[in-house]
Design a protein around this motif. Structure first.
Motif, PDB file in Angstrom:
ATOM      1  N   ILE A 188     -23.495  -3.299 -42.432  1.00  0.00           N
ATOM      2  CA  ILE A 188     -24.859  -2.764 -42.454  1.00  0.00           C
ATOM      3  C   ILE A 188     -25.458  -3.093 -43.819  1.00  0.00           C
ATOM      4  O   ILE A 188     -24.911  -2.699 -44.849  1.00  0.00           O
ATOM      5  CB  ILE A 188     -24.867  -1.249 -42.229  1.00  0.00           C
ATOM      6  CG1 ILE A 188     -24.166  -0.897 -40.919  1.00  0.00           C
ATOM      7  CG2 ILE A 188     -26.293  -0.712 -42.212  1.00  0.00           C
ATOM      8  CD1 ILE A 188     -24.001   0.588 -40.708  1.00  0.00           C
ATOM      9  N   ARG A 227     -30.855   5.964 -48.023  1.00  0.00           N
ATOM     10  CA  ARG A 227     -29.636   5.254 -47.618  1.00  0.00           C
ATOM     11  C   ARG A 227     -28.885   4.669 -48.805  1.00  0.00           C
ATOM     12  O   ARG A 227     -27.737   4.259 -48.667  1.00  0.00           O
ATOM     13  CB  ARG A 227     -29.998   4.131 -46.640  1.00  0.00           C
ATOM     14  CG  ARG A 227     -30.744   4.601 -45.407  1.00  0.00           C
ATOM     15  CD  ARG A 227     -31.226   3.440 -44.568  1.00  0.00           C
ATOM     16  NE  ARG A 227     -30.117   2.659 -44.048  1.00  0.00           N
ATOM     17  CZ  ARG A 227     -30.258   1.505 -43.402  1.00  0.00           C
ATOM     18  NH1 ARG A 227     -31.478   0.986 -43.239  1.00  0.00           N
ATOM     19  NH2 ARG A 227     -29.205   0.853 -42.956  1.00  0.00           N
ATOM     20  N   ARG A 262     -20.163  -0.454 -42.443  1.00  0.00           N
ATOM     21  CA  ARG A 262     -20.002  -1.254 -41.232  1.00  0.00           C
ATOM     22  C   ARG A 262     -20.216  -0.362 -40.011  1.00  0.00           C
ATOM     23  O   ARG A 262     -20.057   0.862 -40.080  1.00  0.00           O
ATOM     24  CB  ARG A 262     -18.618  -1.898 -41.178  1.00  0.00           C
ATOM     25  CG  ARG A 262     -18.305  -2.770 -42.393  1.00  0.00           C
ATOM     26  CD  ARG A 262     -16.904  -3.345 -42.308  1.00  0.00           C
ATOM     27  NE  ARG A 262     -16.808  -4.413 -41.334  1.00  0.00           N
ATOM     28  CZ  ARG A 262     -17.098  -5.690 -41.590  1.00  0.00           C
ATOM     29  NH1 ARG A 262     -17.510  -6.037 -42.804  1.00  0.00           N
ATOM     30  NH2 ARG A 262     -16.989  -6.612 -40.671  1.00  0.00           N
ATOM     31  N   SER A 263     -20.562  -1.001 -38.889  1.00  0.00           N
ATOM     32  CA  SER A 263     -20.761  -0.266 -37.638  1.00  0.00           C
ATOM     33  C   SER A 263     -20.421  -1.186 -36.472  1.00  0.00           C
ATOM     34  O   SER A 263     -20.511  -2.414 -36.585  1.00  0.00           O
ATOM     35  CB  SER A 263     -22.209   0.212 -37.527  1.00  0.00           C
ATOM     36  OG  SER A 263     -23.092  -0.899 -37.414  1.00  0.00           O
ATOM     37  N   ARG A 295     -28.591  -7.730 -35.939  1.00  0.00           N
ATOM     38  CA  ARG A 295     -28.053  -8.430 -37.100  1.00  0.00           C
ATOM     39  C   ARG A 295     -27.508  -9.816 -36.732  1.00  0.00           C
ATOM     40  O   ARG A 295     -27.053 -10.036 -35.607  1.00  0.00           O
ATOM     41  CB  ARG A 295     -26.937  -7.592 -37.736  1.00  0.00           C
ATOM     42  CG  ARG A 295     -27.417  -6.324 -38.385  1.00  0.00           C
ATOM     43  CD  ARG A 295     -26.282  -5.364 -38.655  1.00  0.00           C
ATOM     44  NE  ARG A 295     -25.835  -4.682 -37.439  1.00  0.00           N
ATOM     45  CZ  ARG A 295     -24.861  -3.798 -37.386  1.00  0.00           C
ATOM     46  NH1 ARG A 295     -24.206  -3.484 -38.493  1.00  0.00           N
ATOM     47  NH2 ARG A 295     -24.526  -3.217 -36.248  1.00  0.00           N
ATOM     48  N   GLU A 318     -26.225  -9.831 -32.918  1.00  0.00           N
ATOM     49  CA  GLU A 318     -26.044  -8.524 -32.297  1.00  0.00           C
ATOM     50  C   GLU A 318     -27.074  -8.342 -31.180  1.00  0.00           C
ATOM     51  O   GLU A 318     -28.258  -8.619 -31.348  1.00  0.00           O
ATOM     52  CB  GLU A 318     -26.213  -7.423 -33.334  1.00  0.00           C
ATOM     53  CG  GLU A 318     -26.086  -6.023 -32.763  1.00  0.00           C
ATOM     54  CD  GLU A 318     -26.419  -4.948 -33.770  1.00  0.00           C
ATOM     55  OE1 GLU A 318     -26.137  -3.763 -33.491  1.00  0.00           O
ATOM     56  OE2 GLU A 318     -26.972  -5.283 -34.838  1.00  0.00           O
ATOM     57  N   THR A 351     -28.745  -5.499 -29.087  1.00  0.00           N
ATOM     58  CA  THR A 351     -28.910  -4.050 -29.123  1.00  0.00           C
ATOM     59  C   THR A 351     -29.241  -3.458 -27.762  1.00  0.00           C
ATOM     60  O   THR A 351     -28.949  -2.288 -27.516  1.00  0.00           O
ATOM     61  CB  THR A 351     -30.005  -3.676 -30.132  1.00  0.00           C
ATOM     62  OG1 THR A 351     -31.238  -4.332 -29.763  1.00  0.00           O
ATOM     63  CG2 THR A 351     -29.627  -4.130 -31.537  1.00  0.00           C
TER      64      THR A 351
END
Length: 391
Positions: free
Chosen positions: A70, A242, A309-310, A347, A354, A356
């Motif tokens: 992230i 963040r 990270r996710s 991403r 990615e 989503t």
């Protein structure tokens, strides 16, 4: 021939409307026969529906569940961590030597420039002589006061005379202290003829010129303390929460140099015009690369904050097709035909994108070449070589 002539004569005798109706019925009957007999046509042409020619030979891929970093992107400027102004502490003296230039690395206490000190050394010698004279006078006054104290009980000296000697002793001591202070001040001025670095660092500016006579407080050099640089990133107020002190960041300068940094502090205020706050990132080290070490104070730089990270569902980057401003993937159905599926992308990391939303996790998609296909096209699928999972 007789039958044909008989039919032609019969048609000539028919009314025009009847002729048109008959021709239309014949056309409808021919179309119906054509529609219900595709197998017969294919057989006549030498082809069947099962052997239709594919539009393209493709490889397919299944979406993967991986851990992606992230990152938060930001822009800003590279600046000196702290700058020290090195100036002349004594005025009216002539510069005789300048020992450093812009870009030189210096150590704390290193001599940067020298002033002419002949006049100041002469004044210091004069102050030293005045101090010696005051000390001699003080010694004499102390001796007289000591004798007066010894005669105080005998009555040989009056109280006024004794008090006079004691006062003279204290006055002489005070003159000694004043002369010593004057001498030390002159000595400091002599020492100030040498301009020294207040800290380790890099010379970022120089105005000192040999032969110039400058006044007290005139700036001669500017020093980047300890050679440290920082990145002042502009982060919007919505994303500010963040980022935390200690967060790792990778900064790319305008020259192409990449540097690793750590968030030192977050600005206490937000600009009311841009709604952004400054995040101060200490640049710890330069990362290997062709432009290593070419970052300079004042450069524009962009960077990314590492926020962890996710999990993510990804497909190869070549599998995503852009059409009319939207992203699509070509899903391969069991019958070998493709379906154009609209997806939302996220991403992009190491050649994987990615997804989503819009794509099931078990959907098989065209890995590359999807831009040459349309919805419903038939494709030939071949096995793709195994690839390592994205890390």
């Amino acid at each position: 021939d007789r039958t044909r002539e008989h039919r032609m004569k019969k048609i000539e005798k028919m009314p025009p409307r009847a002729v048109i109706a008959a021709l239309s019925a014949a056309a409808l009957l021919g179309g119906a026969l054509w529609a219900i007999a595709p197998g017969t046509r294919a057989a006549q042409d030498g082809k069947s529906p099962a052997t239709a020619k594919p539009s393209l030979t493709v490889t397919t891929a299944l979406p993967r569940r991986v851990e992606l970093p992230i990152a938060l992107s930001a822009n800003g400027n590279i600046a000196a961590w702290q700058e020290a102004s090195v100036g002349a502490e004594t005025g009216g003296q002539r510069l005789t030597d300048v020992k450093v230039n812009v870009g030189d690395r210096v150590r704390k206490g290193q001599v940067l420039a020298t002033f002419a000190g002949d006049t100041l050394r002469a004044e210091a010698a004069q102050a030293r002589a005045a101090l010696a004279e005051a000390e001699a006078a003080a010694a004499e006054a102390a001796a007289n006061a000591e004798r007066a104290r010894g005669l105080q009980t005998t009555g040989a000296l009056s109280a006024a005379q004794i008090n006079q000697y004691l006062t003279a002793e204290k006055t002489a001591q005070a003159r000694v202290q004043a002369a010593r202070a004057s001498f030390e001040a002159q000595q400091v001025r002599v020492n100030q003829t040498q301009v020294v670095a207040p800290d380790d660092g890099v010379i970022s500016g120089r105005t000192a010129t040999v032969g110039a006579v400058v006044g007290s407080g005139t700036e001669l050099f500017r020093l980047i303390r300890q050679g440290r640089l920082e990145w002042r990133a502009e982060v919007t107020s919505t994303e500010l929460g963040r980022v935390k002190p200690g967060t790792r960041a990778v900064v790319t300068a305008a020259s192409g140099a990449q540097l690793e940094g750590r968030v030192r502090m977050i600005g206490p205020t937000v600009d009311p015009q841009t709604r952004a706050a400054l995040v101060y990132v200490d640049l710890v080290k330069a990362l290997p690369g062709p432009a290593e070490g070419s970052a300079r104070a004042g450069m524009f730089a962009r960077g990314e904050f590492d926020l962890g990270r996710s999990p993510a569902l990804t497909v190869p980057q070549q599998a995503v097709v852009l059409r009319e401003g939207f992203s699509y993937v070509m899903r391969v159905n069991p019958d070998g035909r493709v379906t154009q599926v609209k997806v939302q992308t996220g991403r992009l990391v190491n050649g994987s994108v990615e997804i989503t939303s819009g794509l099931p996790a078990d959907a098989r998609v065209v890995a590359s070449g999807g831009s040459f296909l349309n919805d419903g096209d038939l494709v030939r699928v071949v096995d793709a070589p195994a690839k390592e999972a994205v890390k």
